[in-house]
Design an enzyme around this catalytic site. Structure first.
Site, mmCIF file in Angstrom:
data_model
loop_
_atom_site.group_PDB
_atom_site.id
_atom_site.type_symbol
_atom_site.label_atom_id
_atom_site.label_comp_id
_atom_site.label_asym_id
_atom_site.label_seq_id
_atom_site.Cartn_x
_atom_site.Cartn_y
_atom_site.Cartn_z
ATOM 1 N N SER A 183 -22.104 -2.927 -13.435
ATOM 2 C CA SER A 183 -23.364 -2.205 -13.223
ATOM 3 C C SER A 183 -23.130 -0.738 -13.545
ATOM 4 O O SER A 183 -22.750 -0.411 -14.665
ATOM 5 C CB SER A 183 -23.877 -2.411 -11.797
ATOM 6 O OG SER A 183 -25.134 -1.799 -11.619
ATOM 7 N N THR A 184 -23.285 0.154 -12.574
ATOM 8 C CA THR A 184 -23.164 1.594 -12.817
ATOM 9 C C THR A 184 -21.821 1.937 -13.461
ATOM 10 O O THR A 184 -20.767 1.620 -12.918
ATOM 11 C CB THR A 184 -23.306 2.374 -11.490
ATOM 12 O OG1 THR A 184 -24.436 1.890 -10.778
ATOM 13 C CG2 THR A 184 -23.456 3.860 -11.759
ATOM 14 N N HIS A 209 -26.102 -4.885 -15.551
ATOM 15 C CA HIS A 209 -27.439 -4.493 -15.105
ATOM 16 C C HIS A 209 -28.028 -3.514 -16.117
ATOM 17 O O HIS A 209 -27.516 -2.401 -16.276
ATOM 18 C CB HIS A 209 -27.369 -3.839 -13.725
ATOM 19 C CG HIS A 209 -26.861 -4.755 -12.659
ATOM 20 N ND1 HIS A 209 -26.359 -4.301 -11.462
ATOM 21 C CD2 HIS A 209 -26.776 -6.108 -12.602
ATOM 22 C CE1 HIS A 209 -25.990 -5.318 -10.706
ATOM 23 N NE2 HIS A 209 -26.226 -6.436 -11.388
ATOM 24 N N MET A 302 -22.468 -0.167 -8.526
ATOM 25 C CA MET A 302 -22.949 0.065 -7.176
ATOM 26 C C MET A 302 -23.481 -1.232 -6.582
ATOM 27 O O MET A 302 -24.065 -2.055 -7.288
ATOM 28 C CB MET A 302 -24.060 1.129 -7.207
ATOM 29 C CG MET A 302 -24.657 1.457 -5.847
ATOM 30 S SD MET A 302 -23.452 2.147 -4.682
ATOM 31 C CE MET A 302 -23.113 3.732 -5.444
ATOM 32 N N ASP A 305 -23.510 -7.048 -5.966
ATOM 33 C CA ASP A 305 -23.757 -8.144 -6.899
ATOM 34 C C ASP A 305 -22.461 -8.546 -7.604
ATOM 35 O O ASP A 305 -21.727 -7.696 -8.108
ATOM 36 C CB ASP A 305 -24.810 -7.721 -7.934
ATOM 37 C CG ASP A 305 -25.254 -8.879 -8.812
ATOM 38 O OD1 ASP A 305 -25.300 -10.010 -8.297
ATOM 39 O OD2 ASP A 305 -25.556 -8.642 -9.990
#
Length: 368
Positions: A183-184, A209, A302, A305
């Site tokens: 993600s991030t 994401h 972050m 997930d």
């Protein structure tokens, strides 16, 4: 942060309307204070010096100096958390991915009139990403470019040679499926892993994401810098060695067994952990379809997930790796997986490609 403990933000955008909208959205959260709003990079530079913000939001297209040029200068001279505000266009996506390569933490799509009915959701996304950025680990631009990048690749390739991974592949050893979630900070972490791999790498599926209009350009950018072929996944696409498949934005990517082969399945079923694509969804499907013939890798991001899904993979007999805190932009997802006991190994980003390839080749023993 400010004396009050709030996250200080400077909003940089040439549109007065967008500056006002972003300011109102950010200040709807009691933990954020917008201390400045600049119409261009020159005004932003002065405000950053004077106000010392914790985070800036940065438009791409602005007068006098574009956001990419400003970002590159900023990350060399005063590295700090930056959230890009990007248009929902193919070109906007390509430029935004370039910004991530230069060190931006994350991005949000630019508010548009058609978003007006969803402004509450949009505001929540902006607030969350600015808060995440304030906690991110920021490194100078030189860490990710030029000679340092070449040295990174050289270290990884040397590790691959030492592990015998290339020889194992040329010998025709059966390859396991690799599943990567992030993600991030993940767009860059994924690139750094994939660009070191040889063209005869095992098949790889990826859930990052990312918004719908950005996953295609992301796959194209990876394909341009990697030896293996990188594609945006399509429904029922066969999963082949030497290929990597990126989940389309706003779709879950699942792996399904179809006789002796594995195929991609994509769908728009309900979000999981507030995400679609969700890493948990992909990992769960890999645990079921490939089990011990797979390797799970959870990179920077972050939230949580992917943590439970990685545990499912481990319990199904897969080898599991997570990125360490020191090299993660945000140690949320990999940290949560480690806390659950889902990780066989916690590795720096430069250690992951060789170890991943060795495990996928069937040569590396799974850690206890």
């Amino acid at each position: 942060m400010s004396v009050s403990g709030k996250i200080k933000v400077v909003v940089v955008d040439d549109s007065a309307l967008v500056r006002k909208l972003l300011t109102r959205m950010l200040e709807s959260d009691p933990g954020i204070e917008v201390v400045g709003a600049a119409p261009d990079p020159f005004a932003a530079r002065d405000q950053i010096k004077r106000l010392n913000p914790d985070v800036i939001t940065l438009d791409v297209e602005m007068p006098r100096m574009d956001g990419i040029t400003f970002l590159e200068n900023l990350m060399r001279l005063r590295p700090m958390p930056v959230v890009m505000v990007s248009s929902l266009t193919h070109n906007g996506a390509k430029v935004t991915l370039q910004a991530m390569e230069l060190g931006a933490v994350d991005f949000v799509t630019k508010p548009a009139r058609e978003l007006s009915v969803k402004l509450e959701d949009y505001a929540a996304e902006v607030v969350e990403k600015v808060k995440n950025a304030a906690r991110a680990s920021i490194r100078p631009l030189s860490t990710f470019s030029g000679e340092d990048r070449d040295r990174f690749r050289d270290r990884v390739r040397q590790s691959l040679r030492e592990a015998g991974a290339y020889e194992a592949r040329s010998a025709g050893t059966r390859q396991k499926l690799v599943a990567i979630g992030a993600s991030t900070g993940g767009t860059e972490a994924i690139r750094r892993v994939l660009e070191c791999l040889p063209p005869n790498s095992p098949p790889i599926v990826i859930s990052q994401h990312i918004p719908a209009n950005f996953s295609g350009p992301f796959a194209e950018r990876l394909d341009a810098c990697c030896s293996l072929s990188v594609k945006q996944a399509a429904d029922r696409m066969p999963i082949l060695p030497g290929h990597a498949y990126v989940a389309p934005g706003d779709y879950h990517l699942r792996v399904q067994r179809d006789g002796a082969r594995l195929i991609c399945r994509i769908d728009q079923s309900a979000t999981v952990n507030r995400h679609r694509p969700s890493v948990d969804v992909m990992f769960d499907s890999v645990a079921e379809a490939a089990g011990s013939e797979s390797v799970g890798v959870l990179l920077t991001g972050m939230g949580r997930d992917g943590a439970q899904g990685l545990l499912q993979m481990k319990q199904a007999g897969a080898a599991t790796l997570v990125q360490d805190e020191a090299t993660s932009t945000v140690w949320g997802m990999p940290g949560a997986a480690n806390q659950l006991g889902a990780a066989d190994e916690v590795l720096a980003i430069e250690e992951i490609p060789a170890r991943m390839l060795t495990l996928a080749s069937g040569k590396g023993a799974r850690s206890a």
